[in-house]
Write a protein that holds these residues in place. Structure first.
Motif, PDB file in Angstrom:
ATOM      1  N   ASP A 229      -3.855  37.750  78.963  1.00  0.00           N
ATOM      2  CA  ASP A 229      -3.021  38.947  79.037  1.00  0.00           C
ATOM      3  C   ASP A 229      -1.676  38.750  78.339  1.00  0.00           C
ATOM      4  O   ASP A 229      -0.935  39.705  78.147  1.00  0.00           O
ATOM      5  N   ALA A 230      -1.372  37.530  77.969  1.00  0.00           N
ATOM      6  CA  ALA A 230      -0.091  37.250  77.332  1.00  0.00           C
ATOM      7  C   ALA A 230      -0.067  37.791  75.899  1.00  0.00           C
ATOM      8  O   ALA A 230      -1.106  37.895  75.238  1.00  0.00           O
ATOM      9  N   GLU A 231       1.124  38.113  75.433  1.00  0.00           N
ATOM     10  CA  GLU A 231       1.301  38.572  74.050  1.00  0.00           C
ATOM     11  C   GLU A 231       0.917  37.459  73.082  1.00  0.00           C
ATOM     12  O   GLU A 231       1.225  36.293  73.308  1.00  0.00           O
ATOM     13  N   ASP A 232       0.219  37.817  71.998  1.00  0.00           N
ATOM     14  CA  ASP A 232      -0.187  36.792  71.034  1.00  0.00           C
ATOM     15  C   ASP A 232       0.148  37.194  69.595  1.00  0.00           C
ATOM     16  O   ASP A 232      -0.580  36.844  68.666  1.00  0.00           O
ATOM     17  N   TYR A 233       1.252  37.915  69.412  1.00  0.00           N
ATOM     18  CA  TYR A 233       1.684  38.232  68.054  1.00  0.00           C
ATOM     19  C   TYR A 233       2.056  36.953  67.312  1.00  0.00           C
ATOM     20  O   TYR A 233       2.566  35.986  67.916  1.00  0.00           O
ATOM     21  N   ARG A 234       1.804  36.935  66.012  1.00  0.00           N
ATOM     22  CA  ARG A 234       2.284  35.822  65.204  1.00  0.00           C
ATOM     23  C   ARG A 234       3.808  35.791  65.259  1.00  0.00           C
ATOM     24  O   ARG A 234       4.456  36.838  65.434  1.00  0.00           O
ATOM     25  N   PRO A 235       4.424  34.601  65.129  1.00  0.00           N
ATOM     26  CA  PRO A 235       5.872  34.484  65.339  1.00  0.00           C
ATOM     27  C   PRO A 235       6.706  35.457  64.510  1.00  0.00           C
ATOM     28  O   PRO A 235       7.662  36.054  65.014  1.00  0.00           O
ATOM     29  N   GLU A 236       6.349  35.649  63.222  1.00  0.00           N
ATOM     30  CA  GLU A 236       7.140  36.521  62.374  1.00  0.00           C
ATOM     31  C   GLU A 236       7.005  37.984  62.785  1.00  0.00           C
ATOM     32  O   GLU A 236       7.927  38.794  62.588  1.00  0.00           O
ATOM     33  N   VAL A 237       5.863  38.333  63.383  1.00  0.00           N
ATOM     34  CA  VAL A 237       5.676  39.701  63.877  1.00  0.00           C
ATOM     35  C   VAL A 237       6.371  39.877  65.222  1.00  0.00           C
ATOM     36  O   VAL A 237       6.973  40.922  65.502  1.00  0.00           O
ATOM     37  N   ALA A 238       6.326  38.849  66.052  1.00  0.00           N
ATOM     38  CA  ALA A 238       7.025  38.910  67.336  1.00  0.00           C
ATOM     39  C   ALA A 238       8.516  39.131  67.141  1.00  0.00           C
ATOM     40  O   ALA A 238       9.170  39.795  67.958  1.00  0.00           O
ATOM     41  N   GLU A 239       9.074  38.607  66.053  1.00  0.00           N
ATOM     42  CA  GLU A 239      10.499  38.822  65.764  1.00  0.00           C
ATOM     43  C   GLU A 239      10.810  40.297  65.564  1.00  0.00           C
ATOM     44  O   GLU A 239      11.902  40.760  65.889  1.00  0.00           O
ATOM     45  N   VAL A 240       9.848  41.044  65.029  1.00  0.00           N
ATOM     46  CA  VAL A 240      10.038  42.486  64.851  1.00  0.00           C
ATOM     47  C   VAL A 240      10.174  43.166  66.207  1.00  0.00           C
ATOM     48  O   VAL A 240      11.060  44.002  66.416  1.00  0.00           O
ATOM     49  N   PHE A 241       9.315  42.808  67.155  1.00  0.00           N
ATOM     50  CA  PHE A 241       9.288  43.472  68.452  1.00  0.00           C
ATOM     51  C   PHE A 241      10.365  42.967  69.408  1.00  0.00           C
ATOM     52  O   PHE A 241      10.820  43.721  70.271  1.00  0.00           O
ATOM     53  N   ARG A 242      10.778  41.725  69.260  1.00  0.00           N
ATOM     54  CA  ARG A 242      11.747  41.160  70.207  1.00  0.00           C
ATOM     55  C   ARG A 242      13.175  41.183  69.690  1.00  0.00           C
ATOM     56  O   ARG A 242      14.114  41.444  70.441  1.00  0.00           O
ATOM     57  N   ASN A 243      13.339  40.877  68.415  1.00  0.00           N
ATOM     58  CA  ASN A 243      14.683  40.614  67.901  1.00  0.00           C
ATOM     59  C   ASN A 243      15.089  41.526  66.746  1.00  0.00           C
ATOM     60  O   ASN A 243      15.952  41.175  65.944  1.00  0.00           O
ATOM     61  N   VAL A 244      14.470  42.689  66.638  1.00  0.00           N
ATOM     62  CA  VAL A 244      14.883  43.728  65.685  1.00  0.00           C
ATOM     63  C   VAL A 244      14.816  43.248  64.237  1.00  0.00           C
ATOM     64  O   VAL A 244      15.642  43.639  63.407  1.00  0.00           O
ATOM     65  N   ALA A 245      13.855  42.409  63.917  1.00  0.00           N
ATOM     66  CA  ALA A 245      13.722  41.927  62.548  1.00  0.00           C
ATOM     67  C   ALA A 245      13.058  42.982  61.672  1.00  0.00           C
ATOM     68  O   ALA A 245      12.324  43.844  62.150  1.00  0.00           O
ATOM     69  N   ALA A 246      13.339  42.908  60.367  1.00  0.00           N
ATOM     70  CA  ALA A 246      12.615  43.743  59.408  1.00  0.00           C
ATOM     71  C   ALA A 246      11.193  43.215  59.279  1.00  0.00           C
ATOM     72  O   ALA A 246      10.904  42.049  59.579  1.00  0.00           O
ATOM     73  N   LEU A 247      10.295  44.071  58.824  1.00  0.00           N
ATOM     74  CA  LEU A 247       8.899  43.675  58.720  1.00  0.00           C
ATOM     75  C   LEU A 247       8.712  42.628  57.633  1.00  0.00           C
ATOM     76  O   LEU A 247       9.142  42.830  56.493  1.00  0.00           O
ATOM     77  N   PRO A 248       8.087  41.493  57.936  1.00  0.00           N
ATOM     78  CA  PRO A 248       7.870  40.475  56.907  1.00  0.00           C
ATOM     79  C   PRO A 248       6.835  40.928  55.885  1.00  0.00           C
ATOM     80  O   PRO A 248       5.933  41.705  56.192  1.00  0.00           O
ATOM     81  N   GLY A 249       6.983  40.469  54.631  1.00  0.00           N
ATOM     82  CA  GLY A 249       6.000  40.740  53.620  1.00  0.00           C
ATOM     83  C   GLY A 249       6.126  42.087  52.946  1.00  0.00           C
ATOM     84  O   GLY A 249       5.254  42.499  52.187  1.00  0.00           O
ATOM     85  N   PHE A 250       7.264  42.785  53.214  1.00  0.00           N
ATOM     86  CA  PHE A 250       7.422  44.137  52.682  1.00  0.00           C
ATOM     87  C   PHE A 250       8.896  44.333  52.344  1.00  0.00           C
ATOM     88  O   PHE A 250       9.592  45.101  52.985  1.00  0.00           O
ATOM     89  N   SER A 251       9.348  43.646  51.304  1.00  0.00           N
ATOM     90  CA  SER A 251      10.788  43.510  51.062  1.00  0.00           C
ATOM     91  C   SER A 251      11.330  44.455  50.007  1.00  0.00           C
ATOM     92  O   SER A 251      12.372  44.204  49.428  1.00  0.00           O
ATOM     93  N   CYS A 252      10.630  45.556  49.739  1.00  0.00           N
ATOM     94  CA  CYS A 252      11.092  46.525  48.750  1.00  0.00           C
ATOM     95  C   CYS A 252      12.505  46.982  49.049  1.00  0.00           C
ATOM     96  O   CYS A 252      12.865  47.212  50.198  1.00  0.00           O
ATOM     97  N   ASP A 253      13.312  47.104  48.019  1.00  0.00           N
ATOM     98  CA  ASP A 253      14.677  47.631  48.160  1.00  0.00           C
ATOM     99  C   ASP A 253      14.792  48.867  47.290  1.00  0.00           C
ATOM    100  O   ASP A 253      14.684  48.787  46.073  1.00  0.00           O
ATOM    101  N   SER A 254      15.017  50.009  47.902  1.00  0.00           N
ATOM    102  CA  SER A 254      15.046  51.255  47.154  1.00  0.00           C
ATOM    103  C   SER A 254      16.240  51.367  46.232  1.00  0.00           C
ATOM    104  O   SER A 254      16.320  52.287  45.429  1.00  0.00           O
ATOM    105  N   SER A 255      17.176  50.450  46.322  1.00  0.00           N
ATOM    106  CA  SER A 255      18.339  50.505  45.443  1.00  0.00           C
ATOM    107  C   SER A 255      18.103  49.758  44.135  1.00  0.00           C
ATOM    108  O   SER A 255      18.918  49.802  43.230  1.00  0.00           O
ATOM    109  N   ALA A 256      16.958  49.020  44.048  1.00  0.00           N
ATOM    110  CA  ALA A 256      16.711  48.190  42.870  1.00  0.00           C
ATOM    111  C   ALA A 256      16.463  49.025  41.643  1.00  0.00           C
ATOM    112  O   ALA A 256      15.987  50.145  41.732  1.00  0.00           O
TER     113      ALA A 256
END
Length: 256
Positions: A229-256
């Motif tokens: 029953d424990a959460e099993d998100y991969r660490p980089e994904v867990a950072e999105v849900f716990r620590n307000v991280a941006a989504l990994p692997g999707f680094s597009c910058d609309s200002s480029a």
């Protein structure tokens, strides 16, 4: 807490979400959508079909000093979005309207970012849900092409569209894009290593001509199957849900 609502906390308690106990409930999709938006402080954001405000609030908590607006067709959900914004401490303006018939104050504005989580199912694919709110959120009567058209019209030149959709509707989503949008990127979201993607994130830039990019899938969960029953998100994904991280692997910058 009223009997027909629940009070849920997201992003490590930073976002407060009151939502119906039964019917459509915000899920991880909205959090992932928010984490995929490449917004910067000071920019303007419009969410189409904002529901109870989950994606907009998660984005506003991650990126400070945004001017965030939402549109929601269901009055009860729009009211909850306003309530959630107050409790979360975010300045979110919500219009109660159909996304295909925006009020004048929104029709006359352009935004740096538009995000949306359009209904996943086509009305022709099955019977309507007994719960009206759930039915509108999951199917609705507005075609996917209308969501893309409204988003495109409301973007500034160089503005970024971000959408999340079921993987099997990616052809419909791509077909709805036209020459006004370019630099299209698609990120498949796979539940586990070796499993097919159930969801995709799409981003596109208005007025950009960069070629299409299909990213490597982002795998959400660790291990071949769910073992407890424990959460099993991969660490980089867990950072999105716990620590307000941006989504990994999707680094597009609309200002480029």
């Amino acid at each position: 807490m009223t009997d027909d609502l629940t009070r849920d906390l997201l992003l490590g308690g930073r976002v407060v979400i009151w939502q119906p106990r039964k019917g459509f409930r915000a899920g991880v999709d909205a959090v992932l959508l928010a984490a995929a938006v490449p917004a910067r402080p000071g920019q303007s954001v419009l969410e189409l079909g904002c529901g109870v405000g989950t994606a907009s609030l998660c984005l506003a908590v991650r990126v400070p000093d945004l001017a965030v607006s939402g549109v929601e067709i269901q009055p009860a959900y729009a009211d909850l979005a306003r309530r959630n914004a107050i409790e979360t401490g975010v300045d979110l303006t919500v219009a109660t309207a159909n996304i295909a018939a925006l009020p004048p104050d929104l029709r006359n504005r352009s935004f740096d970012h538009v995000l949306a989580n359009p209904p996943y199912y086509q009305r022709s694919q099955g019977p309507a849900s007994k719960d009206a709110g759930r039915d509108i959120a999951l199917a609705g009567d507005t075609p996917l092409a209308a969501w893309v058209e409204t988003a495109t019209r409301r973007l500034k030149s160089g503005g970024c569209l971000t959408m999340i959709q079921q993987a099997d509707r990616l052809p419909d989503l791509l077909a709805a894009l036209d020459g006004r949008l370019g630099a299209v990127e698609v990120l498949p979201l796979a539940p586990r290593e070796g499993r097919p993607a159930h969801l995709v994130l799409l981003r596109a830039i208005k007025g950009r001509r960069t070629r299409f990019s299909l990213r490597a899938p982002l795998v959400l969960h660790a291990g071949p199957r769910h073992l407890s029953d424990a959460e099993d998100y991969r660490p980089e994904v867990a950072e999105v849900f716990r620590n307000v991280a941006a989504l990994p692997g999707f680094s597009c910058d609309s200002s480029a």
